[in-house]
Design an enzyme around this catalytic site. Structure first.
Site, PDB file in Angstrom:
ATOM      1  N   TYR A 169      72.273  22.937  20.393  1.00 21.73           N
ATOM      2  CA  TYR A 169      72.441  21.689  19.645  1.00 21.73           C
ATOM      3  C   TYR A 169      71.752  20.531  20.365  1.00 21.73           C
ATOM      4  O   TYR A 169      70.998  19.761  19.752  1.00 21.73           O
ATOM      5  CB  TYR A 169      73.930  21.398  19.468  1.00 21.73           C
ATOM      6  CG  TYR A 169      74.228  20.146  18.686  1.00 21.73           C
ATOM      7  CD1 TYR A 169      74.185  20.155  17.298  1.00 21.73           C
ATOM      8  CD2 TYR A 169      74.576  18.963  19.334  1.00 21.73           C
ATOM      9  CE1 TYR A 169      74.462  19.008  16.566  1.00 21.73           C
ATOM     10  CE2 TYR A 169      74.854  17.815  18.621  1.00 21.73           C
ATOM     11  CZ  TYR A 169      74.812  17.845  17.237  1.00 21.73           C
ATOM     12  OH  TYR A 169      75.086  16.690  16.520  1.00 21.73           O
ATOM     13  N   LYS A 173      68.517  18.232  19.061  1.00 18.23           N
ATOM     14  CA  LYS A 173      68.627  16.791  18.815  1.00 18.23           C
ATOM     15  C   LYS A 173      67.685  15.977  19.716  1.00 18.23           C
ATOM     16  O   LYS A 173      67.209  14.913  19.311  1.00 18.23           O
ATOM     17  CB  LYS A 173      70.074  16.341  18.986  1.00 18.23           C
ATOM     18  CG  LYS A 173      71.027  16.938  17.943  1.00 18.23           C
ATOM     19  CD  LYS A 173      70.612  16.600  16.515  1.00 18.23           C
ATOM     20  CE  LYS A 173      71.637  17.074  15.502  1.00 18.23           C
ATOM     21  NZ  LYS A 173      71.274  16.714  14.104  1.00 18.23           N
TER      22      LYS A 173
END
Length: 263
Positions: A169, A173
């Site tokens: 994740y 990002k």
């Protein structure tokens, strides 16, 4: 604050969470034409938008954001329906496993990157191509040919803590912020504004699914204002980024994390 937004909004992940509340925020600021994209039904979003303003026009797209052909087609149909595209919000994303690099399966890492990064690029590319074809919405020096906001994360700025090993994740990002800055530079002089927002912990269905109760409480106390964000607070920030009030913001990452990343 009123931003008096006009024009057409295109939002991915519009069926729940940040995408859903961004639609509400934009509607409250004056947007009346929406393209709502989600792999699941957007029934609740549609019904709430009509409560905010009965005269909204909505085009629904049930699709997977990793499907490049479907994304391109949805942009074409949005423009055919509404005439242009003014505000794009690339929000669809997943959390992935909370595992370190030595533990995470390749297929999970690849899936997170495909949805959180590659799909954002695919959507943004289609949005830019359309915005380059259209004129500014108004004659004001603050106006643009289009505004794009990519939803990143505070974990796109800092590493996740030891008790929340969101490796895939965080990687995805960080990449979203890099994409935002790169394209913002390339297209600013052509009248397209591209920015990102990096939320902290928000009480979305995704956060509730990904993090256990003890993890959520442990992280909550690290936030200087000692609470998680409500979803509508992030929707309001995105509405601001699309507004003329943010007309001089290009390639910026608006951090809305309750102070988490400054500790």
């Amino acid at each position: 604050m009123s931003f008096a937004l006009k024009g057409v909004a295109y939002i991915t992940g519009a069926g729940s969470g940040i995408g859903q509340y961004t639609a509400y925020a934009l509607a409250k600021q004056g947007v009346r034409s929406f393209a709502l994209v989600d792999r699941n039904a957007v029934t609740t979003t549609v019904s709430e938008l009509k409560k905010i303003s009965p005269d909204v026009s909505i085009k629904e797209f049930a699709l997977d954001v990793t499907n490049e052909e479907a994304i391109n087609d949805s942009i074409d149909k949005t423009v055919k329906e509404f005439g242009r595209l003014d505000y794009a919000v690339n929000n669809a994303g997943i959390g992935g496993m909370l595992k370190t690099s030595d533990q995470i399966p390749t297929d999970d890492f690849t899936k997170v990157m495909a949805i959180n990064t590659t799909a954002v690029w695919t959507c943004q590319r289609a949005q830019i191509r359309q915005m380059l074809k259209q004129e500014k919405l108004t004659d004001s020096y603050r106006s643009s040919r289009g505004s794009i906001v990519n939803v990143a994360s505070m974990y796109g700025l800092v590493a996740p803590p030891l008790n929340v090993p969101a490796t895939a994740y965080a990687t995805s990002k960080h990449a979203v912020i890099g994409l935002t800055r790169s394209d913002a530079l390339q297209f600013a002089h052509k009248g397209i504004r591209i920015n990102a927002i990096s939320p902290g912990y928000v009480l979305t269905p995704l956060v509730k699914e990904t993090m256990a109760g003890e993890q959520m409480e442990a992280e909550r106390v690290k936030v200087p204002i000692h609470r998680y964000s409500e979803i509508e607070e992030i929707g309001d920030c995105i509405a601001f980024l699309h507004s003329d009030a943010a007309s001089y913001m290009v390639g910026a990452t608006l951090v809305a994390d309750g102070g988490y990343t400054i500790t």
